[in-house]
Design a protein around this motif. Structure first.
Motif, PDB file in Angstrom:
ATOM      1  N   ASP A 107       1.386  -0.971   0.024  1.00  0.00           N
ATOM      2  CA  ASP A 107      -0.081   0.559  -0.073  1.00  0.00           C
ATOM      3  C   ASP A 107       1.562   1.309   0.282  1.00  0.00           C
ATOM      4  N   GLY A 108       0.861   2.626  -0.922  1.00  0.00           N
ATOM      5  CA  GLY A 108       1.557   3.357  -1.094  1.00  0.00           C
ATOM      6  C   GLY A 108       2.293   2.948  -1.247  1.00  0.00           C
ATOM      7  N   GLU A 109       3.114   1.986  -2.150  1.00  0.00           N
ATOM      8  CA  GLU A 109       4.216   1.946  -3.011  1.00  0.00           C
ATOM      9  C   GLU A 109       3.531   2.819  -4.768  1.00  0.00           C
ATOM     10  N   ASP A 110       4.626   3.972  -5.174  1.00  0.00           N
ATOM     11  CA  ASP A 110       4.159   4.174  -6.365  1.00  0.00           C
ATOM     12  C   ASP A 110       4.100   2.815  -7.353  1.00  0.00           C
ATOM     13  N   LEU A 111       3.411   3.062  -7.989  1.00  0.00           N
ATOM     14  CA  LEU A 111       3.918   2.094  -9.166  1.00  0.00           C
ATOM     15  C   LEU A 111       4.054   2.554 -10.266  1.00  0.00           C
ATOM     16  N   LEU A 112       4.813   3.824 -10.179  1.00  0.00           N
ATOM     17  CA  LEU A 112       5.137   3.927 -12.172  1.00  0.00           C
ATOM     18  C   LEU A 112       6.471   3.420 -12.422  1.00  0.00           C
ATOM     19  N   PRO A 113       7.473   3.310 -10.610  1.00  0.00           N
ATOM     20  CA  PRO A 113       8.832   2.529 -10.804  1.00  0.00           C
ATOM     21  C   PRO A 113       8.090   0.310 -11.787  1.00  0.00           C
ATOM     22  N   PHE A 114       7.290   0.471 -11.485  1.00  0.00           N
ATOM     23  CA  PHE A 114       6.948  -1.001 -12.087  1.00  0.00           C
ATOM     24  C   PHE A 114       6.892  -0.963 -13.783  1.00  0.00           C
ATOM     25  N   ALA A 115       5.376   0.043 -13.365  1.00  0.00           N
ATOM     26  CA  ALA A 115       4.927  -0.166 -14.894  1.00  0.00           C
ATOM     27  C   ALA A 115       6.191   0.345 -16.357  1.00  0.00           C
ATOM     28  N   ARG A 116       7.057   1.420 -15.500  1.00  0.00           N
ATOM     29  CA  ARG A 116       8.390   1.458 -15.939  1.00  0.00           C
ATOM     30  C   ARG A 116       9.089   0.039 -16.803  1.00  0.00           C
ATOM     31  N   TYR A 117       9.282  -0.243 -15.761  1.00  0.00           N
ATOM     32  CA  TYR A 117      10.155  -1.616 -15.834  1.00  0.00           C
ATOM     33  C   TYR A 117       9.100  -2.164 -16.748  1.00  0.00           C
ATOM     34  N   ILE A 118       7.860  -2.663 -16.538  1.00  0.00           N
ATOM     35  CA  ILE A 118       6.842  -3.520 -17.579  1.00  0.00           C
ATOM     36  C   ILE A 118       6.862  -2.834 -19.223  1.00  0.00           C
ATOM     37  N   VAL A 119       6.474  -1.474 -19.779  1.00  0.00           N
ATOM     38  CA  VAL A 119       6.969  -1.321 -21.025  1.00  0.00           C
ATOM     39  C   VAL A 119       8.058  -1.303 -21.730  1.00  0.00           C
ATOM     40  N   ALA A 120       9.051  -1.007 -20.827  1.00  0.00           N
ATOM     41  CA  ALA A 120      10.044  -0.641 -21.675  1.00  0.00           C
ATOM     42  C   ALA A 120      10.901  -2.309 -21.430  1.00  0.00           C
ATOM     43  N   ASN A 121      10.129  -3.163 -21.395  1.00  0.00           N
ATOM     44  CA  ASN A 121      11.284  -4.722 -22.004  1.00  0.00           C
ATOM     45  C   ASN A 121      11.232  -5.138 -22.900  1.00  0.00           C
ATOM     46  N   PRO A 122      10.439  -4.569 -24.017  1.00  0.00           N
ATOM     47  CA  PRO A 122      11.119  -4.776 -25.992  1.00  0.00           C
ATOM     48  C   PRO A 122      12.339  -4.066 -25.362  1.00  0.00           C
ATOM     49  N   LEU A 123      12.634  -2.625 -25.234  1.00  0.00           N
ATOM     50  CA  LEU A 123      13.638  -1.879 -25.714  1.00  0.00           C
ATOM     51  C   LEU A 123      14.436  -2.045 -25.142  1.00  0.00           C
ATOM     52  N   ARG A 124      14.552  -3.030 -23.784  1.00  0.00           N
ATOM     53  CA  ARG A 124      16.009  -3.616 -23.035  1.00  0.00           C
ATOM     54  C   ARG A 124      16.314  -4.747 -23.861  1.00  0.00           C
ATOM     55  N   ALA A 125      14.885  -5.193 -23.944  1.00  0.00           N
ATOM     56  CA  ALA A 125      15.800  -7.250 -25.114  1.00  0.00           C
ATOM     57  C   ALA A 125      16.222  -6.544 -26.646  1.00  0.00           C
ATOM     58  N   GLY A 126      15.492  -5.473 -27.137  1.00  0.00           N
ATOM     59  CA  GLY A 126      16.691  -5.100 -28.029  1.00  0.00           C
ATOM     60  C   GLY A 126      15.537  -5.081 -29.133  1.00  0.00           C
ATOM     61  N   LEU A 127      13.949  -5.525 -29.271  1.00  0.00           N
ATOM     62  CA  LEU A 127      13.294  -5.999 -29.880  1.00  0.00           C
ATOM     63  C   LEU A 127      12.719  -4.795 -30.979  1.00  0.00           C
ATOM     64  N   VAL A 128      12.483  -3.917 -30.402  1.00  0.00           N
ATOM     65  CA  VAL A 128      12.450  -2.193 -31.110  1.00  0.00           C
ATOM     66  C   VAL A 128      13.226  -0.781 -30.778  1.00  0.00           C
ATOM     67  N   ASP A 129      13.299  -0.368 -31.807  1.00  0.00           N
ATOM     68  CA  ASP A 129      14.472   0.503 -30.690  1.00  0.00           C
ATOM     69  C   ASP A 129      13.618   2.623 -29.860  1.00  0.00           C
ATOM     70  N   LYS A 130      11.700   1.942 -30.538  1.00  0.00           N
ATOM     71  CA  LYS A 130      10.577   3.099 -29.904  1.00  0.00           C
ATOM     72  C   LYS A 130      10.166   1.825 -28.763  1.00  0.00           C
ATOM     73  N   ILE A 131       9.162   1.972 -28.017  1.00  0.00           N
ATOM     74  CA  ILE A 131       7.966   1.155 -27.740  1.00  0.00           C
ATOM     75  C   ILE A 131       6.901   1.425 -28.116  1.00  0.00           C
ATOM     76  N   GLY A 132       6.359   2.291 -29.406  1.00  0.00           N
ATOM     77  CA  GLY A 132       5.567   2.646 -29.685  1.00  0.00           C
ATOM     78  C   GLY A 132       5.461   1.421 -30.898  1.00  0.00           C
ATOM     79  N   ASP A 133       6.969   0.959 -31.581  1.00  0.00           N
ATOM     80  CA  ASP A 133       6.838  -0.171 -32.882  1.00  0.00           C
ATOM     81  C   ASP A 133       6.193  -1.557 -32.299  1.00  0.00           C
ATOM     82  N   TYR A 134       6.464  -0.909 -30.429  1.00  0.00           N
ATOM     83  CA  TYR A 134       6.143  -2.935 -30.372  1.00  0.00           C
ATOM     84  C   TYR A 134       4.583  -2.501 -29.991  1.00  0.00           C
TER      85      TYR A 134
END
Length: 152
Positions: free
Chosen positions: A117-144
């Motif tokens: 409770d009270g823990e900020d969700l934004l860092p978790f959300a950023r981690y999730i959304v950035a997965n394809p970028l970190r894996a080198g699957l796309v250059d921009k998240i909008g392309d995934y």
């Protein structure tokens, strides 16, 4: 004997709490990149959306990677294990029917992290959304094509 070392321990101490946010990760059996075929990935997306649309969960972000998925969600009703089990089961049936494959699609169990409770969700959300970028699957998240977030 478990097919995955210590998979029998995954359920020890697990507790489902309505209204609690959870970070979920589930992995394809043998890390096979089944969802590299984005048409098959859309089958899993449909199951995640079904859970949200039926008010079982409130999805925050999710991403389907070639061999696993991450999902930050708030459990609204039911049991976490049953929710994840139903998603994995329906997805398995669909993928197996379309591809002609047989047998398990997913590794046993899943990983969950209850968000305090009270823990900020934004860092978790950023981690999730950035997965394809970190894996080198796309250059921009909008392309995934296999991700979404409630903030967008």
């Amino acid at each position: 004997m478990p097919t995955q070392p210590n998979s029998h321990r995954l359920r020890l101490g697990r507790y489902s709490e309505s209204g609690r946010a959870y970070l979920i990760t589930a992995v394809v059996h043998g890390r096979q990149p089944i969802f590299s075929d984005w048409h098959l990935g859309r089958l899993l997306v449909s199951e995640l959306r079904r859970a949200h649309e039926t008010n079982v969960v409130n999805s925050i972000p999710w991403v389907v990677m070639p061999d696993h998925f991450h999902w930050l969600m708030q459990l609204e009703e039911g049991n976490l294990g049953r929710v994840i089990g139903a998603i994995k089961s329906r997805c398995t049936r669909e993928v197996n029917e379309i591809t002609g494959r047989r047998g398990p699609l997913w590794q046993t169990g899943y990983h969950d992290r209850a968000i305090r409770d009270g823990e900020d969700l934004l860092p978790f959300a950023r981690y999730i959304v950035a997965n394809p970028l970190r894996a080198g699957l796309v250059d921009k998240i909008g392309d995934y094509p296999l991700w979404d977030a409630c903030w967008l």
